[in-house]
Design a protein around this motif. Structure first.
Motif, PDB file in Angstrom:
ATOM      1  N   LEU A  27     -19.225  -2.292  15.094  1.00  0.00           N
ATOM      2  CA  LEU A  27     -19.531  -2.369  16.519  1.00  0.00           C
ATOM      3  C   LEU A  27     -19.050  -3.697  17.091  1.00  0.00           C
ATOM      4  CD1 LEU A  27     -20.947  -1.271  19.058  1.00  0.00           C
ATOM      5  CD2 LEU A  27     -23.066  -2.291  18.216  1.00  0.00           C
ATOM      6  N   TYR A  31     -15.979  -3.946  19.510  1.00  0.00           N
ATOM      7  CA  TYR A  31     -16.313  -4.440  20.844  1.00  0.00           C
ATOM      8  C   TYR A  31     -15.365  -5.579  21.212  1.00  0.00           C
ATOM      9  CZ  TYR A  31     -18.791  -6.615  24.708  1.00  0.00           C
ATOM     10  OH  TYR A  31     -19.093  -7.152  25.909  1.00  0.00           O
ATOM     11  N   TRP A  35     -13.428  -3.644  24.114  1.00  0.00           N
ATOM     12  CA  TRP A  35     -14.286  -3.563  25.293  1.00  0.00           C
ATOM     13  C   TRP A  35     -13.525  -3.748  26.596  1.00  0.00           C
ATOM     14  CZ3 TRP A  35     -18.663  -2.279  27.622  1.00  0.00           C
ATOM     15  CH2 TRP A  35     -19.084  -2.982  28.763  1.00  0.00           C
ATOM     16  N   GLU A  53     -18.112   0.303  33.100  1.00  0.00           N
ATOM     17  CA  GLU A  53     -18.837  -0.367  32.021  1.00  0.00           C
ATOM     18  C   GLU A  53     -19.883   0.566  31.415  1.00  0.00           C
ATOM     19  OE1 GLU A  53     -20.290  -4.129  33.367  1.00  0.00           O
ATOM     20  OE2 GLU A  53     -18.301  -5.042  33.288  1.00  0.00           O
ATOM     21  N   GLN A  57     -19.923   1.619  27.557  1.00  0.00           N
ATOM     22  CA  GLN A  57     -21.121   1.365  26.736  1.00  0.00           C
ATOM     23  C   GLN A  57     -21.552   2.631  26.007  1.00  0.00           C
ATOM     24  OE1 GLN A  57     -24.327  -0.253  29.151  1.00  0.00           O
ATOM     25  NE2 GLN A  57     -22.855  -1.655  30.042  1.00  0.00           N
ATOM     26  N   ASP A  58     -21.597   3.731  26.745  1.00  0.00           N
ATOM     27  CA  ASP A  58     -21.999   4.998  26.123  1.00  0.00           C
ATOM     28  C   ASP A  58     -21.056   5.374  24.992  1.00  0.00           C
ATOM     29  OD1 ASP A  58     -24.075   5.125  27.869  1.00  0.00           O
ATOM     30  OD2 ASP A  58     -23.177   6.605  29.208  1.00  0.00           O
ATOM     31  N   PHE A  60     -19.415   3.338  23.071  1.00  0.00           N
ATOM     32  CA  PHE A  60     -19.716   2.500  21.902  1.00  0.00           C
ATOM     33  C   PHE A  60     -20.987   2.980  21.197  1.00  0.00           C
ATOM     34  CE2 PHE A  60     -16.653  -0.611  23.522  1.00  0.00           C
ATOM     35  CZ  PHE A  60     -16.107  -1.079  22.338  1.00  0.00           C
ATOM     36  N   VAL A  61     -21.963   3.383  21.981  1.00  0.00           N
ATOM     37  CA  VAL A  61     -23.204   3.892  21.370  1.00  0.00           C
ATOM     38  C   VAL A  61     -22.896   5.144  20.543  1.00  0.00           C
ATOM     39  CG1 VAL A  61     -25.421   4.984  21.886  1.00  0.00           C
ATOM     40  CG2 VAL A  61     -24.751   2.886  23.082  1.00  0.00           C
TER      41      VAL A  61
ATOM     42  N   HIS B  39     -21.490  -8.775  29.115  1.00  0.00           N
ATOM     43  CA  HIS B  39     -22.780  -8.459  28.509  1.00  0.00           C
ATOM     44  C   HIS B  39     -22.824  -7.054  27.934  1.00  0.00           C
ATOM     45  CE1 HIS B  39     -24.438 -12.206  30.011  1.00  0.00           C
ATOM     46  NE2 HIS B  39     -23.771 -11.964  31.124  1.00  0.00           N
ATOM     47  N   GLY B  40     -21.644  -6.477  27.765  1.00  0.00           N
ATOM     48  CA  GLY B  40     -21.592  -5.116  27.259  1.00  0.00           C
ATOM     49  C   GLY B  40     -22.246  -4.970  25.897  1.00  0.00           C
ATOM     50  N   LEU B  41     -21.949  -5.915  25.005  1.00  0.00           N
ATOM     51  CA  LEU B  41     -22.477  -5.789  23.646  1.00  0.00           C
ATOM     52  C   LEU B  41     -23.999  -5.853  23.654  1.00  0.00           C
ATOM     53  CD1 LEU B  41     -21.762  -5.422  20.701  1.00  0.00           C
ATOM     54  CD2 LEU B  41     -21.592  -7.894  20.462  1.00  0.00           C
ATOM     55  N   ARG B  43     -25.935  -4.914  26.040  1.00  0.00           N
ATOM     56  CA  ARG B  43     -26.502  -3.677  26.573  1.00  0.00           C
ATOM     57  C   ARG B  43     -26.303  -2.513  25.605  1.00  0.00           C
ATOM     58  NH1 ARG B  43     -23.922  -3.298  31.998  1.00  0.00           N
ATOM     59  NH2 ARG B  43     -22.837  -5.218  31.517  1.00  0.00           N
ATOM     60  N   ILE B  44     -25.192  -2.545  24.877  1.00  0.00           N
ATOM     61  CA  ILE B  44     -24.991  -1.499  23.863  1.00  0.00           C
ATOM     62  C   ILE B  44     -26.051  -1.646  22.771  1.00  0.00           C
ATOM     63  CG2 ILE B  44     -23.453  -0.719  22.027  1.00  0.00           C
ATOM     64  CD1 ILE B  44     -21.133  -1.750  23.962  1.00  0.00           C
TER      65      ILE B  44
END
Lengths: 187, 383
Positions: A27, A31, A35, A53, A57-58, A60-61, B39-41, B43-44
């Motif tokens: 991750l 990232y 990202w 964003e 993010q989704d 990456f999750v 701040h993506g990481l 929030r992920i």
């Protein structure tokens, strides 16, 4: 995008594929490397950075949860990209037409003439692009921003290669006439 | 962006070419205006594991440092190779096959029970996404009692779908000698550079002993608590210890890793218990040694140093300011076939910068990871 990076000729230091990281490390590594560019791609597809964003993010999750099956940064990169394209498509469905017609930010007034002119052209191109059907926009962005091949786009979007070609041609043709109208004939 | 008219479709009607070119340019410039938040990481991670720190996951303000970090592998950006030095000046090129030029503060002792009390290890394992605020090793401050300066610590980084070792010189808590301190830091601290990582977890017990050149690391099993560590990462992580220990000891090794005094199967992938030496192929083809991540340097001429062993010896370097604008770039050519030091310099006014180095892709940009091979980036400021 399915092909593997070939060994750097000469230095002989490429190691075989199959780099396996744990999900947390993957991750962080992915990232760091993906990202920003994924947000940029999503922003082009959606016309909004904050929505972009969220979609990324989704992705990456989802990648994290799926990591045990991906196990390879390159495969995960492809997976992220596909998730982002998919996510943008769903986000698009939930948004209203007005978004597509939202004008791009006004060109900056200052700057040399050349740059100002380029900004004007860019703004016209983006406005025309945003007025195309979502599918055509998507394919044109994937093709001319992400430089995805016909086959890659077909896989990402989930349509046949022939349809990719048709949409791209229609989209580009519509852009061309829109720009020609604006310029009063030919660009 | 390459101004190629034809896209991936060979049969594209020629009348579409000018439109395609306009679209390509507009999309590229539009993308450049997008400033992804930083701040993506967080929030992920929050989405995955629940809120950790600050409640509320509002998007942070876009940061201007959205430069080259994370340049996409699959977007065929064209490196500014043709444009040589704009502002920067290639200061020179040392041809030294230097290795770990560490300055051991304390000579390795024969037996080092290395289990400092928690108070000796203030930084500890940093939470994900944050870096411990160790001062850069180049700082000229007085050494803090109980810490060692300029200790080489290796980390794992990914590039070209492979894992490599990268080195940082760190100020670390004195865990009973430089070797023990270095090994302990590698297993319990976090890298300064956010592009690096390590699967090691802080061990509850760690003993490092040296006998001549031989180094023995005896660690508790909780150091292996990370799950899902694949064989390549496991092998690289073990080499992380070998390289760190031998660099700190300035010895060729061998290094033997024991777990609670016995042989052990590390992450089910690497058999430990036998003496090991450095795997030369584990080392990343490009290192950027200075400045260190987050370093604050005096204004004027900033010198960058590193070591590399890349195809044709070409190293392209670029410095971007906080707005992502290229302020200096150039390239150096180093000898092939061995790791050699490279250096370049740029005169920079006060501000925040990102420096990047990479090797241009010899395949002509056909690689799906783009043409910025083995790229290293470093954020630093000048004041």
């Amino acid at each position: 995008m399915e092909s593997r990076p070939r060994a750097a000729a000469g230095d002989g230091r490429e190691r075989p594929r199959g780099a396996v990281l744990d999900a947390e490390t993957a991750l962080r590594v992915l990232y760091a490397s993906h990202w920003r560019q994924l947000v940029r791609l999503a922003a082009l597809l959606l016309g909004s950075t904050s929505a972009a964003e969220e979609v990324v993010q989704d992705a990456f999750v989802a990648m994290y949860h799926r990591w045990h099956r991906l196990e390879d940064p390159a495969a995960a990169g492809a997976y992220l990209r596909a998730s982002v394209v998919n996510g943008c498509r769903s986000a698009h469905r939930h948004r209203q037409v007005e978004e597509r017609h939202r004008p791009p930010p006004p060109p900056e007034p200052a700057g040399p003439d050349e740059r100002a002119e380029q900004r004007e052209v860019d703004a016209a191109v983006m406005t025309a692009l945003r007025r195309l059907p979502a599918r055509q926009q998507e394919i044109l962005v994937l093709r001319y921003y992400a430089d995805a091949s016909e086959g890659e786009i077909a896989d990402l979007v989930g349509i046949s290669r022939g349809s990719v070609k048709t949409h791209a041609h229609r989209g580009l043709g519509a852009l061309r006439s829109a720009l020609a109208d604006r310029a009063g004939g030919g660009s | 962006m390459s101004p190629t008219d034809s896209g991936p479709f060979a049969d594209e009607p020629p009348e579409h070419h000018p439109t395609a070119r306009l679209l390509r340019g507009a999309l590229t410039r539009e993308a450049d205006m997008v400033r992804p938040g930083d701040h993506g990481l967080e929030r992920i991670t929050e989405q995955l594991h629940g809120p950790a720190g600050v409640p509320g996951g509002e998007p942070g303000p876009p940061t201007p440092l959205a430069g080259r970090r994370g340049r996409p592998g699959w977007l065929p950006w064209v490196a500014g190779l043709a444009a040589a030095a704009v502002v920067g000046v290639i200061a020179g090129l040392a041809v030294v096959t230097s290795d770990d030029q560490t300055v051991p503060v304390a000579a390795p002792t024969r037996s080092e029970p290395a289990d400092p009390t928690p108070s000796v290890d203030p930084s500890g394992p940093a939470p994900s996404g944050t870096s411990p605020s160790d001062p850069p090793p180049t700082a000229t401050e007085a050494p803090v009692t109980g810490s060692l300066d300029q200790v080489p610590v290796y980390w794992v980084g990914a590039s070209r779908a492979s894992l490599w070792l990268y080195r940082e010189f760190r100020t670390v808590p004195d865990a009973g000698g430089v070797v023990a301190s270095a090994v302990r830091a590698a297993m319990s601290q976090s890298p300064l550079d956010p592009d690096y990582s390590t699967p090691w977890r802080q061990p509850s017990r760690l003993d490092v002993t040296t006998e001549g050149d031989a180094i023995t690391i005896d660690v508790s099993a909780d150091a292996f608590a990370s799950t899902d560590v694949g064989s390549d990462l496991a092998a690289t992580a073990v080499q992380q210890l070998v390289w760190t220990a031998t660099a700190a000891a300035q010895s060729p090794g061998p290094v033997t890793v024991l777990v609670d005094g016995a042989a052990y199967d590390a992450w089910g992938a690497v058999a430990l218990g036998e003496p090991m030496t450095r795997d030369g192929d584990a080392r990343a083809p490009i290192w950027l040694d200075t400045p260190t991540e987050g370093a604050d340097l005096p204004a004027g001429e900033v010198t960058f140093t590193g070591q590399a062993n890349v195809f044709e010896g070409n190293i392209v370097w670029e410095v971007e300011d906080a707005g992502g604008a290229l302020v200096a770039d150039g390239f150096t050519t180093a000898a092939m076939g061995e790791f050699v030091a490279y250096t370049f310099a740029a005169t920079l006014p006060a501000g925040r910068y990102v420096v990047s180095v990479h090797s241009p892709d010899a395949s002509g940009g056909e690689s799906p990871e783009g043409d910025r091979m083995f790229e290293q980036t470093r954020t630093f400021s000048v004041s």
